[in-house]
Design an enzyme around this catalytic site. Sequence first.
Site, PDB file in Angstrom:
ATOM      1  N   ASP A   1      -7.481  29.079 -95.968  1.00 46.34           N
ATOM      2  CA  ASP A   1      -7.629  27.997 -96.962  1.00 46.34           C
ATOM      3  C   ASP A   1      -9.082  27.532 -96.988  1.00 46.34           C
ATOM      4  O   ASP A   1      -9.878  27.914 -96.144  1.00 46.34           O
ATOM      5  CB  ASP A   1      -6.720  26.818 -96.577  1.00 46.34           C
ATOM      6  CG  ASP A   1      -7.019  26.329 -95.171  1.00 46.34           C
ATOM      7  OD1 ASP A   1      -6.392  26.841 -94.226  1.00 46.34           O
ATOM      8  OD2 ASP A   1      -7.928  25.483 -94.991  1.00 46.34           O
TER       9      ASP A   1
ATOM     10  N   ASP B   1     -10.007  24.354 -96.509  1.00 44.36           N
ATOM     11  CA  ASP B   1      -9.964  23.005 -95.955  1.00 44.36           C
ATOM     12  C   ASP B   1      -9.880  22.008 -97.110  1.00 44.36           C
ATOM     13  O   ASP B   1      -9.165  22.272 -98.079  1.00 44.36           O
ATOM     14  CB  ASP B   1     -11.156  22.760 -95.012  1.00 44.36           C
ATOM     15  CG  ASP B   1     -10.871  21.640 -94.030  1.00 44.36           C
ATOM     16  OD1 ASP B   1      -9.757  21.619 -93.477  1.00 44.36           O
ATOM     17  OD2 ASP B   1     -11.735  20.786 -93.821  1.00 44.36           O
TER      18      ASP B   1
HETATM   19  N1  LIG Z   1      -8.199  23.813 -92.735  1.00 42.96           N
HETATM   20  C1  LIG Z   1      -7.837  23.974 -91.468  1.00 42.96           C
HETATM   21  N2  LIG Z   1      -8.210  23.054 -90.540  1.00 42.96           N
HETATM   22  C2  LIG Z   1      -7.862  23.230 -89.244  1.00 42.96           C
HETATM   23  N3  LIG Z   1      -7.123  24.251 -88.802  1.00 42.96           N
HETATM   24  C3  LIG Z   1      -6.732  25.165 -89.686  1.00 42.96           C
HETATM   25  N4  LIG Z   1      -6.016  26.289 -89.544  1.00 42.96           N
HETATM   26  C4  LIG Z   1      -5.899  26.871 -90.746  1.00 42.96           C
HETATM   27  N5  LIG Z   1      -6.525  26.138 -91.687  1.00 42.96           N
HETATM   28  C5  LIG Z   1      -7.068  25.073 -91.056  1.00 42.96           C
END
Ligand SMILES: Nc1ncnc2[nH]cnc12
Length: 295
Positions: free
Chosen positions: A210, A212
């Site tokens: 992703d 974030d």
């Molecule tokens: N955006 C994110 N922040 C922290 N851990 C994650 N693991 C997968 N995506 C994450």
Amino acid sequence: MTETMIAVIGGSGIYEIDGLEDATWRTVETPWGAPSDQILTGALGGVKMAFLPRHGRGHVHSPTTVPYRANIDALKRLGVTDVISVSACGSFREEYAPGDFVVVDQFIDRTFAREKSFFGTGCVAHVSVAHPTCPRLGAACFEAAREAGITVHRGGTYLAMEGPQFSSVAESKMYREGWGCDVIGMTNMPEAKLAREAELCYASVAMVTDYDSWHPDHGTVDVTEIIRVLTGNADKARAMVRLLPGLLGADRAPCPHGCDRALDFAIMTAPDKRDPALLAKLDAVAGRVLGNAGH
Ligand SMILES: Nc1ncnc2[nH]cnc12
Ligand SMILES: CSC[C@H]1O[C@H](OP(=O)(O)O)[C@H](O)[C@@H]1O
């Protein structure tokens, strides 16, 4: 030359690996408590292998409660020489897209509720984590991922957050714009620090799930979407792992970067001031320098 034993620590979405010869789930006890789960041992292409699901099968442990010290001690006790972490992460770079892999080489440790060292009162040690990952092992991971047809990026800074909640938009922007981080996750620290204390080569392959919460076009992090991407990433990770034994070989020369000698000048406590109870707990991790190797 010593015999190579490669361990894979599987993160979210990776609870097993396939194709191991003589695959056996083994219970390993440690002075630091029980590891996250049993450890799967076997061989791949004539190279000894171990696999540990970081959160346990069924995803039992949160990022905060993963027994990091027991996990690293258990791998050392089994004779592991090289540890590869395969983790889910968020991306701070447009060009590090979901589905891509990043061979991380630096960390910023923002975790605060975890035991971070095997050492302490009665046996104090200070190892360097200026370069917290092993370049030799990282290069093998990069090559294996590339050969497996994965879009993989070499080098990157991983922000380790405590979690379990994801970051706010303000935090995400600060990590990305202010601190220059490339990816974010919740587990590679203190794991990498403990691997260094245990004189294990450690490399981290972060699998992007992703963007974030900073990206204007991608909204905020959503576990449903993460799990969807993770399922594809897990298959790619298994393909990468299958190529590692061929690249690393069954016998290894000493680490050219000194990971396997990290404790040579690290212990500060005078021999007559050392706590016998702590020394006994350090039998696997520091037995080479303390002279009480129990494995
Ligand atoms: N955006 C994110 N922040 C922290 N851990 C994650 N693991 C997968 N995506 C994450
Ligand atoms: C399932 S999203 C958050 C979770 O996933 C990552 O775990 P791991 O590093 O073990 O793959 C992240 O660090 C969080 O723990």
